[in-house]
Design an enzyme around this catalytic site. Structure first.
Site, PDB file in Angstrom:
ATOM      1  N   GLU A   1       0.871  -1.175   0.000  1.00  0.00           N
ATOM      2  CA  GLU A   1       0.000   0.000   0.000  1.00  0.00           C
ATOM      3  C   GLU A   1       0.906   1.222   0.000  1.00  0.00           C
ATOM      4  OE1 GLU A   1      -3.153   0.067  -0.382  1.00  0.00           O
ATOM      5  OE2 GLU A   1      -3.610  -2.060  -0.124  1.00  0.00           O
TER       6      GLU A   1
ATOM      7  N   CYS B   1      -2.123   9.653   2.459  1.00  0.00           N
ATOM      8  CA  CYS B   1      -1.661   9.093   1.190  1.00  0.00           C
ATOM      9  C   CYS B   1      -2.660   9.268   0.056  1.00  0.00           C
ATOM     10  CB  CYS B   1      -1.308   7.609   1.352  1.00  0.00           C
ATOM     11  SG  CYS B   1      -2.695   6.588   1.900  1.00  0.00           S
TER      12      CYS B   1
END
Length: 491
Positions: free
Chosen positions: A236, A270
């Site tokens: 991720e 993010c």
């Protein structure tokens, strides 16, 4: 289990494995811990649904019993407002726990599959099996959510887990290391503390699955280490998330949404929009609207606002301060090194070659770049690495759908920010440079489960299977081809 405290009892006290950077330690400090966890998995301890549910309930009790402690740690690490801690850290994680508990037995059930004529009398199914010993490496920006949401999937799938929280968010790391193990079976779970050196040593060991959240640069290192053991992995990662704003928009509505999602957690997210693409005309309308939104959200002096966090540490502060010299500051730009404060900032007249467009910003800075058309914006996006998230704002559904159809990203938001993160019915993950694999909800369970293909044939009925065997003939070939066609069925 001690029902009074909701904690697991073990024959001997197992303290969290802690290694201080720079301190002397033996050559292989992890072998005993990993061996203990592997033996527990091989014993079958983690496989029953009852055991998995007990672990998930323990994790839920940890979140409930120590909510205030976690909020205090998050405030110390990131100056994170209570609302942001509650919504994006604790509540979302508790929701994942609740969903897993509600659906655990359904997720674990064997999944029947379509059969062909040759296997009509057999049993064909997919069994969801735990991988074994998994390693979860988490980042500092959402140190509760991005540590414990993957843990929910790993526990629900029946794995033993080594958890490596970030040493950068040190106060939250300490809570996870010292308190969380009291709520889980310590024969099947361990927390490892330390920095890059300890993580590197940990990665030399063979795991059955690795789950990493962090930057693409470190992700490549983790992937290379996993490759040495042919270990499956989820990455991720992040990237520069584009936000296209069409001329057909209400600028204040767009500004409200972009400002909130950009400066949420002080931009250290993010999936936050990393830059805006719009026409020069829209930029002129958008800038005063963004200034208005910033003032309404954080006041005339954002530094004194209780709703704005701080940069995680000195290193990241210095990096972000260097980016303030790119382009021209249109809004904000103030900073205070002593407080690790950077004001919500908007940059204009930014060149594509400047540092602020070469790396993920991960802070409260938002560049605006000008494009003349939708086609130019899409070309700009497609000439770069595939982002983790992509956003498009327009009152025209056709424009939003064009951006969606002609680009690629891990996630997509039309006329809003990263609210998709609140839906555990959607998978979350990147593509290309922004990552591989997915999780959230059932997707987490599936990520941490090996999907084993199973066929249980009848021990008799040998005459019916005789067409498979030599000597071959044209007649037998025709019969065999008919039998293995998946659309054929007689039952």
């Amino acid at each position: 289990m001690d029902a009074r405290r909701g904690c697991w009892k073990v024959p001997f006290r197992l303290a969290p494995l802690t290694l201080s950077r720079g301190a002397p330690f033996k050559m292989d400090p992890f072998s005993d811990t990993l061996q203990r966890l592997r033996e527990a998995f091989r014993s079958g301890r983690t496989r029953p649904a009852e055991f998995r549910a007990a672990q998930l309930k323990g994790l839920g009790r940890f979140l409930q019993d120590h909510k205030k402690l976690l909020q205090e740690a998050l405030a110390q690490d990131l100056h994170k407002p209570v609302t942001e801690s509650e919504v994006s850290e604790i509540s979302l994680t508790q929701g994942e726990v609740n969903l897993a508990l509600k659906n655990l037995r359904t997720w674990m059930k064997d999944e029947k599959v379509t059969k062909n004529l040759a296997t009509q009398l057999d049993s064909a199914f997919i069994r969801k099996e735990p991988f074994g010993l998994v390693l979860i490496i988490s980042p500092w920006n959402y140190p509760v959510n991005l540590t414990l949401v993957p843990l929910v999937g790993a526990l629900a799938a029946g794995n033993c887990v080594v958890l490596k929280p970030s040493e950068i968010s040190k106060n939250t790391e300490q809570v996870l290391a010292e308190v969380l193990p009291q709520y889980l079976d310590q024969n099947c779970f361990a927390v490892v503390q330390g920095g890059p050196e300890e993580t590197g040593q940990l990665l030399k060991h063979k795991f059955d699955y690795v789950f990493f959240t962090g930057s693409p640069r470190v992700g490549k290192i983790v992937m290379a280490a996993a490759t040495e053991h042919l270990t499956p992995i989820t990455l991720e990662l992040g990237g520069k998330n584009p936000c296209y704003v069409d001329d057909n928009c209400d600028p204040q509505t767009v500004a409200n949404r972009v400002v909130w999602f950009r400066y949420y957690n002080t931009g250290q997210t993010c999936v936050a929009p990393d830059y805006v693409l719009c026409s020069p005309e829209m930029q002129e309308r958008l800038l005063p609207a963004m200034q208005n939104a910033i003032t309404r959200f954080y006041g005339d002096d954002p530094r004194s606002s209780p709703n704005l966090g701080r940069i995680i540490n000195e290193k990241h502060f210095q990096r972000l301060q260097g980016l303030l010299g790119c382009g021209r500051v249109a809004i904000g730009g103030q900073s205070d090194e002593r407080d690790r404060y950077i004001a919500p900032t908007v940059l204009v007249d930014v060149q594509q070659t400047e540092p602020v467009m070469q790396e993920e910003i991960f802070g409260p800075i938002l560049p605006i770049l000008n494009v003349r058309s939708l086609d130019e914006a899409i070309d700009f996006i497609n000439c770069r690495e595939k982002p983790l998230a992509l956003y498009a704002f327009s009152t025209s559904n056709q424009v939003v759908k064009q951006v969606l159809a002609r680009t690629s990203s891990g996630t997509f938001g039309g006329n809003d920010g990263f609210m998709f993160m609140t839906l555990n019915s959607l998978p979350f993950g990147g593509v290309g440079n922004s990552g591989m694999g997915k999780y959230h909800g059932k997707f987490s369970f599936d990520t941490f489960s090996h999907h084993r293909a199973c066929l249980l044939a009848h021990s008799g009925l040998e005459k019916l299977r005789g067409i498979r065997y030599p000597p071959y003939s044209v007649c037998r070939l025709r019969m065999l081809l008919l039998a293995v066609e998946t659309h054929c069925t007689i039952l």
